[in-house]
Design a protein around this motif. Structure first.
Motif, PDB file in Angstrom:
ATOM      1  N   HIS A   1      -5.716  -0.262   3.763  1.00  0.00           N
ATOM      2  CA  HIS A   1      -4.648   0.488   4.428  1.00  0.00           C
ATOM      3  C   HIS A   1      -4.818   1.997   4.292  1.00  0.00           C
ATOM      4  O   HIS A   1      -4.163   2.758   5.000  1.00  0.00           O
TER       5      HIS A   1
ATOM      6  N   GLU B   1      -1.556  -2.903  10.262  1.00  0.00           N
ATOM      7  CA  GLU B   1      -1.792  -4.225   9.654  1.00  0.00           C
ATOM      8  C   GLU B   1      -2.953  -4.947  10.332  1.00  0.00           C
ATOM      9  O   GLU B   1      -3.722  -5.651   9.684  1.00  0.00           O
TER      10      GLU B   1
ATOM     11  N   HIS C   1      -7.200  -5.746   0.817  1.00  0.00           N
ATOM     12  CA  HIS C   1      -6.324  -5.526   1.978  1.00  0.00           C
ATOM     13  C   HIS C   1      -5.510  -4.244   1.789  1.00  0.00           C
ATOM     14  O   HIS C   1      -5.447  -3.406   2.695  1.00  0.00           O
ATOM     15  N   GLU C   2      -4.907  -4.100   0.608  1.00  0.00           N
ATOM     16  CA  GLU C   2      -4.035  -2.936   0.397  1.00  0.00           C
ATOM     17  C   GLU C   2      -4.851  -1.642   0.381  1.00  0.00           C
ATOM     18  O   GLU C   2      -4.406  -0.617   0.891  1.00  0.00           O
TER      19      GLU C   2
ATOM     20  N   GLU D   1       0.819  -1.208   0.000  1.00  0.00           N
ATOM     21  CA  GLU D   1       0.000   0.000   0.000  1.00  0.00           C
ATOM     22  C   GLU D   1       0.854   1.259   0.000  1.00  0.00           C
ATOM     23  O   GLU D   1       1.953   1.266   0.555  1.00  0.00           O
TER      24      GLU D   1
ATOM     25  N   TYR E   1      -0.176  -8.744  12.356  1.00  0.00           N
ATOM     26  CA  TYR E   1      -1.359  -9.098  11.560  1.00  0.00           C
ATOM     27  C   TYR E   1      -2.399  -9.865  12.387  1.00  0.00           C
ATOM     28  O   TYR E   1      -3.375  -9.303  12.869  1.00  0.00           O
TER      29      TYR E   1
ATOM     30  N   ALA F   1      -6.114  -3.483   8.794  1.00  0.00           N
ATOM     31  CA  ALA F   1      -6.287  -3.867   7.382  1.00  0.00           C
ATOM     32  C   ALA F   1      -6.700  -5.331   7.295  1.00  0.00           C
ATOM     33  O   ALA F   1      -7.529  -5.719   6.465  1.00  0.00           O
TER      34      ALA F   1
HETATM   35 ZN   LIG Z   1      -1.006  -4.831   5.079  1.00  0.00          ZN
END
Ligand SMILES: [Zn+2]
Length: 623
Positions: free
Chosen positions: A390, A409, A386-387, A364, A468, A412
């Motif tokens: 961000h 993270e 996901h990106e 991202e 994550y 996201a």
């Molecule tokens: Zn990420």
């Protein structure tokens, strides 16, 4: 710590304000509270400040020549109460130099000679630099100190060879470049750590101030350039028909092919001057990035991201025509921008644009993502979602990713699951989440169960887990405990207080407790400050005439929700959902009442995405 606590007890009338002090707080963070730059209720303090800069950058790329040349004027503004005798610069491209400290190995195609500074001046005076060598952080003494509330103007000219092997940046192919972290920038000077001098070692990410940018990219004719910001001169760099298609895309729900392979073959996209200068502006943003290519095609459309004002955001994609999944990129992106705006986090997409650029990184950047091609369309959408997620964390929220990556993270990863449930169905999204995000639970070798609060720059093997899966599942546990409505109220309060600023974990903890109107310290301590993991067991079942109950043992310690599947002797079953609130009083044992009118035959604990390290002890059967 103790002194801080007593002074706060005097100052604060609400008991809520004092609860968070039972969470461990490093001494540099304590100082920020003492100075009043952060408030114990989770808001920015009355003395909050952050520094900023204006960047006026011109960068030139002439593929297949790998040299990138740039010059910039930086006006750096010191809003801090401190006199700065030095500035700290970041030269991220030096990660490619032989001898740079790196978390992983580097092959020959990754290595370059790094950044070379051609000239540097401060307030119009040429200054020598000692910027040779592979360090990504350079400290520059100032001849005249930068006083509080004053600014300094600097000019830098530099060049570097783009690396053949592409990661977050680099060559995608001989005539397609992705440039990120390509300009010398002033590091963050903040209220809790002073100069951010955490070295960039590749696996950890970034921490940037909010700046205003003018970006000029010089590239030969027939190279299209995509970048962060709003293109200022489409009429100058694009031929009229192409400029018109781009403009149409700004109000079109349907995908418009701004540049097809046939257009590129006819050279009918860019202005046919030897060089074109593409100009972008982006204000109050943490970085700028760009991609350029002489053969990538260009799709674009837009989507309403703010129903209140009907504001639309542009979704664009740049990719090799033969790449199958990228032909769906704009459609996927429109869906993501709209869904994130309306649902989770439920805040209108804060930028005018998003561009997906085909590369290798799955990474991202503000208003851009660089994603690898995928065979599976569902997985392509998963990665792009996901990106794009961000955008909110770290970009809207100004997160210090190098120290606290769980603050970006983790979110996201949570949004990726929530949007995935709508796109791919709950079961498939949950399976993906378990596969990609929860492997750490049953793999103690990959993670020493270090507390999530541990600064990421101190971690190696456990860093991914702490960034994550572990924080993401904590956010989902909190959502389960508070319920969607209250959880969203707290999330919005936290985001509204801190967007465009630099929140730290305690601002998140304190804002949520404050907005929820209940003390969540026990929960945040449980999830962020312990060596817990996830492992529940049925400890015992008590059956009596008037009162039956089951006691669950929390072996791993994390305050997770659980579904108890109860089967009665008469064959009937029921599922009793327990939120993490059952662990508030005693974090190791929870006793849950059962229907005393029936005889229990068996009980099974089902965690779902809250993967249990040992499922063998999750079942109890009457003897
Ligand atoms: Zn990420």
């Amino acid at each position: 710590m103790r002194r801080f606590l007593s002074c706060c007890l005097v100052l604060c009338t609400f008991t809520l304000h004092t609860h968070a002090q039972s969470l461990y707080m490093p001494r540099d963070i304590q100082r920020a509270y003492q100075k009043g730059t952060r408030s114990p209720d989770g808001r920015p303090g009355k003395n909050y400040w952050q520094n900023t800069a204006r960047y006026d950058i011109t960068v030139r790329a002439m593929p297949p020549d790998r040299n990138i040349r740039g010059r910039e004027t930086i006006t750096y503004v010191n809003h801090s109460p401190d006199t700065l005798k030095t500035l700290t610069f970041r030269l991220i491209q030096n990660i490619h130099q032989t001898g740079a400290a790196r978390d992983g190995d580097a092959g020959a195609d990754y290595l370059t000679s790094g950044v070379e500074i051609d000239s540097f001046s401060v307030a119009g005076q040429a200054r020598p630099t000692n910027w040779a060598g592979p360090a990504t952080v350079k400290v520059v003494p100032l001849a005249k100190p930068l006083l509080p509330h004053d600014s300094v103007r600097m000019q830098v000219a530099w060049h570097f060879p783009i690396s053949k092997q592409s990661g977050r940046e680099g060559m995608i192919d001989p005539t397609t470049y992705f440039l990120a972290y390509f300009y010398p920038r002033v590091a963050v000077y903040d209220d809790y750590a002073g100069w951010d001098r955490i070295a960039f070692t590749d696996s950890k990410e970034f921490y940037n101030d909010f700046n205003d940018y003018t970006l000029r990219v010089q590239a030969p004719a027939n190279y299209i350039v995509w970048a962060t910001g709003t293109l200022q001169n489409p009429q100058q760099v694009l031929q009229p028909a192409a400029a018109k298609r781009l403009e149409q895309s700004m109000t079109s729900n349907e995908v418009i092919h701004v540049a097809t392979a046939a257009d590129l073959a006819k050279k009918s996209i860019t202005t046919q001057a030897p060089m074109n200068t593409w100009v972008w502006k982006a204000n109050d943003i943490s970085d700028v990035t760009l991609g350029l290519s002489d053969h990538y095609v260009w799709d674009a459309a837009s989507v309403v991201v703010d129903p209140a004002t009907n504001r639309r955001a542009s979704m664009q994609a740049a990719f090799a025509d033969a790449t199958k999944d990228f032909h769906s990129s704009v459609k996927f992106g429109q869906n993501a921008l709209g869904w994130f705006s309306r649902n989770w986090p439920g805040i209108p997409y804060p930028f005018p644009k998003m561009t997906a650029f085909q590369g290798f990184a799955d990474m991202e950047y503000p208003m851009m993502v660089n994603d690898s091609p995928q065979e599976d369309l569902g997985f392509a959408q998963f990665v792009q979602d996901h990106e794009i997620a961000h955008t909110y964390f770290p970009f809207y929220m100004g997160i210090n990713e190098s120290r606290y990556p769980f603050m970006d993270e983790g979110w996201a990863t949570t949004f990726e699951l929530l949007i995935g449930r709508v796109e791919r169905g709950e079961q498939k999204a949950n399976e993906d989440y378990k596969q990609f995000r929860m492997g750490w639970v049953s793999n103690p070798a990959a993670n020493q169960d270090l507390p999530t609060i541990t600064p990421a720059d101190e971690l190696k093997r456990g860093a991914g887990t702490n960034a994550y899966g572990k924080p993401s599942i904590s956010y989902l546990a909190l959502k389960d405990m508070l319920g969607d409505e209250l959880f969203k109220k707290c999330l919005h309060e936290y985001m509204n207080r801190w967007h465009g600023k630099h929140p730290i974990p305690w601002d998140y903890f304190n804002s949520f407790s404050n907005a929820a109107g209940k003390d969540l310290t026990w929960f945040f301590h449980n999830w962020f400050f312990t060596n817990n993991y996830i492992d529940l067991a049925v400890e015992k079942v008590d059956q009596a005439k008037k009162k039956s109950s089951v006691t669950i043992q929390n072996i791993g310690g994390f305050a997770v929700p659980v579904d108890m599947k109860v089967t009665y002797a008469d064959g009937s079953t029921e599922t009793l959902h327990q939120t993490p609130a059952i662990w508030q009083a005693d974090q190791r044992h929870a006793t849950v009442p059962l229907n005393a009118k029936k005889t229990v035959k068996s009980i099974e604990l089902a965690g779902g995405i809250f993967v249990d390290a040992n499922e063998k002890d999750n079942k109890w059967t009457a003897k």
